[in-house]
Design an enzyme around this catalytic site. Structure first.
Site, PDB file in Angstrom:
ATOM      1  N   GLU A   1       5.124  13.993 -23.907  1.00  0.00           N
ATOM      2  CA  GLU A   1       6.025  12.989 -23.439  1.00  0.00           C
ATOM      3  C   GLU A   1       5.201  12.625 -21.919  1.00  0.00           C
ATOM      4  O   GLU A   1       4.737  13.169 -21.977  1.00  0.00           O
ATOM      5  CB  GLU A   1       7.756  14.088 -22.750  1.00  0.00           C
ATOM      6  CG  GLU A   1       8.327  13.965 -23.096  1.00  0.00           C
ATOM      7  CD  GLU A   1       9.747  14.886 -22.733  1.00  0.00           C
ATOM      8  OE1 GLU A   1       9.436  14.827 -21.585  1.00  0.00           O
ATOM      9  OE2 GLU A   1       9.881  15.921 -22.939  1.00  0.00           O
TER      10      GLU A   1
ATOM     11  N   LYS B   1       3.583  11.665 -18.493  1.00  0.00           N
ATOM     12  CA  LYS B   1       3.815  11.743 -17.330  1.00  0.00           C
ATOM     13  C   LYS B   1       3.869  10.685 -16.131  1.00  0.00           C
ATOM     14  O   LYS B   1       3.118   9.981 -16.593  1.00  0.00           O
ATOM     15  CB  LYS B   1       2.902  13.310 -16.541  1.00  0.00           C
ATOM     16  CG  LYS B   1       3.116  13.695 -15.805  1.00  0.00           C
ATOM     17  CD  LYS B   1       2.169  14.971 -15.345  1.00  0.00           C
ATOM     18  CE  LYS B   1       1.853  15.466 -14.299  1.00  0.00           C
ATOM     19  NZ  LYS B   1       2.353  15.102 -13.014  1.00  0.00           N
TER      20      LYS B   1
ATOM     21  N   ASP C   1       4.459   9.043 -13.178  1.00  0.00           N
ATOM     22  CA  ASP C   1       3.887   8.890 -11.694  1.00  0.00           C
ATOM     23  C   ASP C   1       4.891   9.096 -10.797  1.00  0.00           C
ATOM     24  O   ASP C   1       4.540   7.589 -10.367  1.00  0.00           O
ATOM     25  CB  ASP C   1       2.522   8.933 -11.797  1.00  0.00           C
ATOM     26  CG  ASP C   1       1.270   9.256 -10.319  1.00  0.00           C
ATOM     27  OD1 ASP C   1       2.406  10.225  -9.818  1.00  0.00           O
ATOM     28  OD2 ASP C   1       1.087   8.823  -9.439  1.00  0.00           O
TER      29      ASP C   1
ATOM     30  N   TYR D   1      14.056  13.493 -17.469  1.00  0.00           N
ATOM     31  CA  TYR D   1      13.716  13.850 -19.303  1.00  0.00           C
ATOM     32  C   TYR D   1      14.476  15.620 -19.254  1.00  0.00           C
ATOM     33  O   TYR D   1      13.784  16.199 -20.275  1.00  0.00           O
ATOM     34  CB  TYR D   1      11.535  14.574 -19.411  1.00  0.00           C
ATOM     35  CG  TYR D   1      11.886  14.598 -17.743  1.00  0.00           C
ATOM     36  CD1 TYR D   1      11.440  13.343 -17.026  1.00  0.00           C
ATOM     37  CD2 TYR D   1      12.031  16.249 -17.078  1.00  0.00           C
ATOM     38  CE1 TYR D   1      10.720  14.049 -15.554  1.00  0.00           C
ATOM     39  CE2 TYR D   1      11.261  16.244 -15.660  1.00  0.00           C
ATOM     40  CZ  TYR D   1      10.872  14.906 -15.042  1.00  0.00           C
ATOM     41  OH  TYR D   1      10.157  15.653 -13.395  1.00  0.00           O
TER      42      TYR D   1
ATOM     43  N   LYS E   1      -3.378  15.547 -17.998  1.00  0.00           N
ATOM     44  CA  LYS E   1      -3.774  14.927 -16.777  1.00  0.00           C
ATOM     45  C   LYS E   1      -5.242  13.250 -17.432  1.00  0.00           C
ATOM     46  O   LYS E   1      -6.280  13.682 -18.152  1.00  0.00           O
ATOM     47  CB  LYS E   1      -4.472  15.141 -15.534  1.00  0.00           C
ATOM     48  CG  LYS E   1      -3.801  16.017 -14.997  1.00  0.00           C
ATOM     49  CD  LYS E   1      -2.321  14.921 -14.563  1.00  0.00           C
ATOM     50  CE  LYS E   1      -2.078  15.989 -13.540  1.00  0.00           C
ATOM     51  NZ  LYS E   1      -2.263  15.817 -12.075  1.00  0.00           N
TER      52      LYS E   1
ATOM     53  N   CYS F   1     -21.985 -11.474  13.737  1.00  0.00           N
ATOM     54  CA  CYS F   1     -20.918 -11.757  13.280  1.00  0.00           C
ATOM     55  C   CYS F   1     -21.248 -13.207  12.883  1.00  0.00           C
ATOM     56  O   CYS F   1     -21.924 -14.028  12.479  1.00  0.00           O
ATOM     57  CB  CYS F   1     -20.016 -12.511  14.141  1.00  0.00           C
ATOM     58  SG  CYS F   1     -18.643 -13.809  13.438  1.00  0.00           S
TER      59      CYS F   1
ATOM     60  N   CYS G   1     -18.974 -16.675  13.838  1.00  0.00           N
ATOM     61  CA  CYS G   1     -19.849 -17.333  15.076  1.00  0.00           C
ATOM     62  C   CYS G   1     -20.579 -16.430  15.526  1.00  0.00           C
ATOM     63  O   CYS G   1     -21.435 -17.080  16.831  1.00  0.00           O
ATOM     64  CB  CYS G   1     -19.052 -16.777  16.525  1.00  0.00           C
ATOM     65  SG  CYS G   1     -18.929 -14.778  16.569  1.00  0.00           S
TER      66      CYS G   1
ATOM     67  N   CYS H   1     -15.885  -8.057  16.194  1.00  0.00           N
ATOM     68  CA  CYS H   1     -16.576  -8.836  16.135  1.00  0.00           C
ATOM     69  C   CYS H   1     -16.246  -9.568  18.074  1.00  0.00           C
ATOM     70  O   CYS H   1     -14.696  -9.954  17.819  1.00  0.00           O
ATOM     71  CB  CYS H   1     -16.363 -10.194  15.878  1.00  0.00           C
ATOM     72  SG  CYS H   1     -17.096 -12.232  16.993  1.00  0.00           S
TER      73      CYS H   1
ATOM     74  N   CYS I   1     -14.662 -16.417  18.616  1.00  0.00           N
ATOM     75  CA  CYS I   1     -14.982 -16.675  16.889  1.00  0.00           C
ATOM     76  C   CYS I   1     -14.282 -17.311  16.351  1.00  0.00           C
ATOM     77  O   CYS I   1     -12.858 -17.411  15.651  1.00  0.00           O
ATOM     78  CB  CYS I   1     -15.309 -15.526  16.609  1.00  0.00           C
ATOM     79  SG  CYS I   1     -15.837 -15.082  14.365  1.00  0.00           S
TER      80      CYS I   1
HETATM   81  S1  IVH Z   1       8.358  18.422 -17.421  1.00  0.00           S
HETATM   82  C1  IVH Z   1       9.342  23.154 -16.195  1.00  0.00           C
HETATM   83  N1  IVH Z   1       8.660  16.351 -18.185  1.00  0.00           N
HETATM   84  O1  IVH Z   1       4.997  16.287 -13.510  1.00  0.00           O
HETATM   85  C2  IVH Z   1       8.625  21.855 -15.728  1.00  0.00           C
HETATM   86  N2  IVH Z   1       7.753  16.992 -15.832  1.00  0.00           N
HETATM   87  O2  IVH Z   1       4.030  19.272 -12.306  1.00  0.00           O
HETATM   88  C3  IVH Z   1       8.716  20.750 -15.535  1.00  0.00           C
HETATM   89  N3  IVH Z   1       6.912  14.717 -14.947  1.00  0.00           N
HETATM   90  O3  IVH Z   1       7.554  18.681 -11.569  1.00  0.00           O
HETATM   91  C4  IVH Z   1       8.434  18.942 -15.935  1.00  0.00           C
HETATM   92  N4  IVH Z   1       6.925  13.216 -16.218  1.00  0.00           N
HETATM   93  O4  IVH Z   1       7.249  15.576 -11.605  1.00  0.00           O
HETATM   94  C5  IVH Z   1       8.358  17.311 -16.837  1.00  0.00           C
HETATM   95  N5  IVH Z   1       8.256  14.101 -18.813  1.00  0.00           N
HETATM   96  C6  IVH Z   1       8.369  14.457 -17.621  1.00  0.00           C
HETATM   97  C7  IVH Z   1       7.566  14.736 -17.191  1.00  0.00           C
HETATM   98  C8  IVH Z   1       7.215  15.822 -15.521  1.00  0.00           C
HETATM   99  C9  IVH Z   1       6.695  13.025 -14.649  1.00  0.00           C
HETATM  100  C10 IVH Z   1       6.487  15.472 -13.274  1.00  0.00           C
HETATM  101  C11 IVH Z   1       7.754  16.109 -12.891  1.00  0.00           C
HETATM  102  C12 IVH Z   1       7.037  17.349 -12.190  1.00  0.00           C
HETATM  103  C13 IVH Z   1       5.260  16.999 -12.873  1.00  0.00           C
HETATM  104  C14 IVH Z   1       5.009  18.524 -13.608  1.00  0.00           C
END
Ligand code: IVH
Length: 662
Positions: free
Chosen positions: A109, A111, A113, A218, A306, A399, A402, A417, A422
């Site tokens: 899935e 991730k 942010d 999720y 990541k 500057c 000026c 400055c 100025c």
């Molecule tokens: S599952 C034990 N699924 O990423 C499993 N986390 O350190 C818990 N996050 O704290 C997380 N998208 O804040 C999961 N599709 C996703 C996610 C997700 C973002 C974040 C979440 C978690 C951190 C992982």
């Protein structure tokens, strides 16, 4: 009509319409119809507050203001994930799982942010939203989370369920928020994640409701209570219950499948309207998840891969310098335009001399550029292989505008400055003074200031108020004319009644943003007290530290600045107490007032400005020193406290009566 029945019915219909719209992207009624039903419910709730349902959609606009968040222990802890920073590390994860389970499926899935949230529902009704905190204990941010449009307040089935998801700020909301903050002189959020977590920690939920947060769900924490055996089925069930899930996920059965899935997700994430920083890879089958279990800190059945931030190379054509309103000099890299993480970049800040020296950045270099937090482009380093005869960077000594000698204090990273005449400084100062959150002189924008400055009409902020003496000349200027000059002069006249805090912010004192200005004015009330305040007095104000105190003291040491202050004093601007004193006999003069709840006729800021004009001091918390509490709709703990302390409480209606009378 059976009122209770109608309220229940409206609550149900509107909640369903919200889910249809936000979760299923399938609006089932027109905006008009929705607005009418919403209005009807709101009116009924107002007339019969005792019938208001706990899951009422009218709470989505916020309004509850808290003193602090309650701590809540998670029944099921919220763990975090191990990381994999490249495909080798991901392969390690895969092989570790393979050692224990022969054949398994993976679900990948995106991730998101943002910040993790736990949502608790009983009988299908939303009960509570708790932040992750340390994983064991989080904070109850229910009032704020309730304002998120895509949060279902009622599920499609009356289940007891705890779900986990991610609150995030879509790019569009993020850009809008930062634009507003820039205008207000507030620090910008570096990325949507910081903006989302800053927002969720707001104590005033009506602010949250305006910031456009969103939510993907999720995980089902109590998945054992449901007849599902995989994460994939959990996602489907969540969606069926009315939650918004992110549909970008992929299933894979082999390691090479997994790599492909991840590359696919990486390719398609550019066009999304929210920030992602990787892919969460989970073993799909719940029985295998149980078998694998947890290490001391993480589940063994999942990891977070990541994405590496995109880095591009481009040529640094020239380093130029900008002069800010406080005189701060910022070196700027002018680059050969390149695309990075989906947008074109041709300029990047170089912050200050130290930043450039630390990286040995030189004009003509090829540099590596990265969007930090996916947003602000930043030069990370120089490609030394392409270094040729580029000359070392030399900080300018004068500057760029000026030509006066720049000053750099030992304790400061920046050059300044300090010439009060100025042109760049002055232009930026005037623009700041006229800006919306300062004096709000509507039509005096950047272009107009530059034009008038170039023609000699505007050299400093005082000149704004003698523009009217040049009326005959101004209306002849190409592109202006009588109508626009009349409008401008009217806006200038109106600005004279702006509350003191706005004017104080407009002065452009270094480190004094809109909020700090308000705090100082709240505490010290008039200009003479501020000017004579010692450093100790200033720093004794809760939010004020040495840096701000020094800036304020230094500002008033400057002859030029004193001239400006004297001008405002002589001309009876609101700041300068005289006006306030005249109102000594008003009901509110000298009273300390606290506002709480939502008001129908005013925004909080409007009312606060008004009360200050009438001589009141508006404070944010209720204490023994409070004289009056004005309680709007859904006033919370402040009202309770006021009653406890036997402080006079006014309803909005009573307030209106007093204001009209006097
Ligand atoms: S599952 C034990 N699924 O990423 C499993 N986390 O350190 C818990 N996050 O704290 C997380 N998208 O804040 C999961 N599709 C996703 C996610 C997700 C973002 C974040 C979440 C978690 C951190 C992982």
């Amino acid at each position: 009509m059976d009122i209770l029945k109608r309220i229940k019915e409206l609550t149900k219909i509107i909640n369903q319409a919200n889910v249809d719209y936000h979760t299923y992207d399938n609006p089932t009624m027109s905006d008009y119809e929705y607005d009418m039903l919403f209005k009807e419910l709101k009116e009924l709730e107002l007339a019969y507050p005792e019938y208001k349902q706990p899951n009422s959609p009218t709470d989505k606009v916020g309004g509850v203001i808290l003193d602090r968040f309650q701590k809540v222990t998670h029944d099921i802890p919220m763990t975090s994930l191990s990381n994999a920073f490249n495909f080798d590390e991901l392969a390690d994860f895969y092989h570790r799982v393979q050692k224990e389970i022969e054949a398994f499926e993976l679900i990948s899935e995106l991730k998101i942010d943002g910040l993790a949230i736990s949502l608790i529902y009983e009988n299908g009704n939303f009960i509570k939203a708790v932040t992750r905190g340390d994983g064991q204990i989080g904070e109850d941010v229910s009032e704020n989370v309730k304002t998120i449009k895509s949060l279902p307040l009622t599920l499609t089935k009356p289940v007891n369920i705890t779900v986990r998801g991610e609150i995030f700020m879509p790019y569009e909301s993020f850009y809008k928020l930062n634009m507003e903050r820039e205008k207000e002189g507030l620090p910008l959020f570096a990325n949507p994640r910081n903006a989302a977590s800053g927002t969720i920690r707001q104590l005033d939920s009506s602010i949250v409701s305006k910031r456009g947060l969103d939510l993907f769900v999720y995980t089902i924490a109590n998945s054992d209570d449901f007849e599902i055996d995989t994460q994939h089925k959990a996602l489907m069930l969540l969606h069926k219950l009315g939650f918004k899930i992110n549909k970008r996920y992929g299933l894979s059965n082999t390691l090479s499948d997994l790599f492909e899935t991840i590359n696919d997700l990486d390719r398609t994430r550019q066009g999304l309207n929210f920030a992602t920083d990787g892919v969460v890879v989970k073993v799909n089958q719940f029985n295998y998840q149980k078998e694998l279990g947890y290490t001391a800190r993480h589940p063994k059945w999942a990891t977070a891969y990541k994405f590496s931030p995109e880095v591009v190379e481009t040529k640094l054509l020239k380093i130029t310098f900008q002069v800010g309103r406080t005189g701060v000099i910022t070196p700027v890299a002018n680059l050969e335009t390149v695309e990075v993480s989906g947008s074109n970049v041709s300029r990047a800040t170089l912050h200050n001399e130290g930043f450039i020296r630390d990286r040995d950045i030189r004009e003509g270099d090829y540099v590596y550029l990265q969007k930090a937090g996916e947003i602000i482009p930043e030069i990370i380093s120089v490609n030394m292989d392409k270094r040729d005869k580029q000359l070392p960077f030399e900080m300018i000594t004068n500057c760029p505008d000026c030509n006066s000698v720049l000053v750099k204090k030992e304790s400061d990273a920046d050059h300044f400055c300090i010439n009060p005449d100025c042109p760049s400084r002055n232009i930026n100062q005037i623009i700041h003074f006229a800006s919306r959150n300062a004096m709000n002189i509507d039509t005096l924008g950047e272009k107009v200031v530059e034009t008038f400055h170039g023609l000699g009409y505007l050299n400093n902020i005082i000149d704004i108020y003698s523009l009217k003496d040049h009326y005959d000349e101004l209306i002849e200027l190409p592109g202006f004319g009588k109508k626009s000059i009349d409008k401008l002069l009217e806006a200038i006249e109106n600005s004279k009644t702006m509350p003191f805090a706005k004017l104080f912010f407009g002065l452009g004192i270094k480190n004094v943003g809109a909020k700090v200005a308000q705090i100082i004015v709240d505490e010290l009330s008039d200009i003479d007290t501020i000017m004579s305040a010692t450093k100790e007095e200033l720093t004794s104000i809760f939010e004020i530290g040495d840096v701000i105190a020094d800036s304020i003291i230094n500002y008033f040491k400057d002859e030029k600045n004193l001239e400006i202050i004297n001008f405002f004093k002589k001309n009876n601007f609101v700041l300068f107490q005289e006006k306030v004193k005249k109102l000594d006999d008003h009901f509110f003069s000298g009273k300390t007032v606290v506002l709480t709840g939502t008001l129908e006729h005013f925004s909080r800021n409007e009312l606060s400005d008004k009360l200050v004009l009438l001589g009141a001091k508006v404070s944010s918390s209720v204490s023994k020193k409070t004289d009056i509490v004005i309680a709007g709709d859904q006033a919370g703990s402040k009202l309770t406290k006021a009653i406890e302390l036997q402080i006079k409480v006014l309803s909005e209606q009573e307030l209106l009566e007093i204001l009209n009378e006097e």
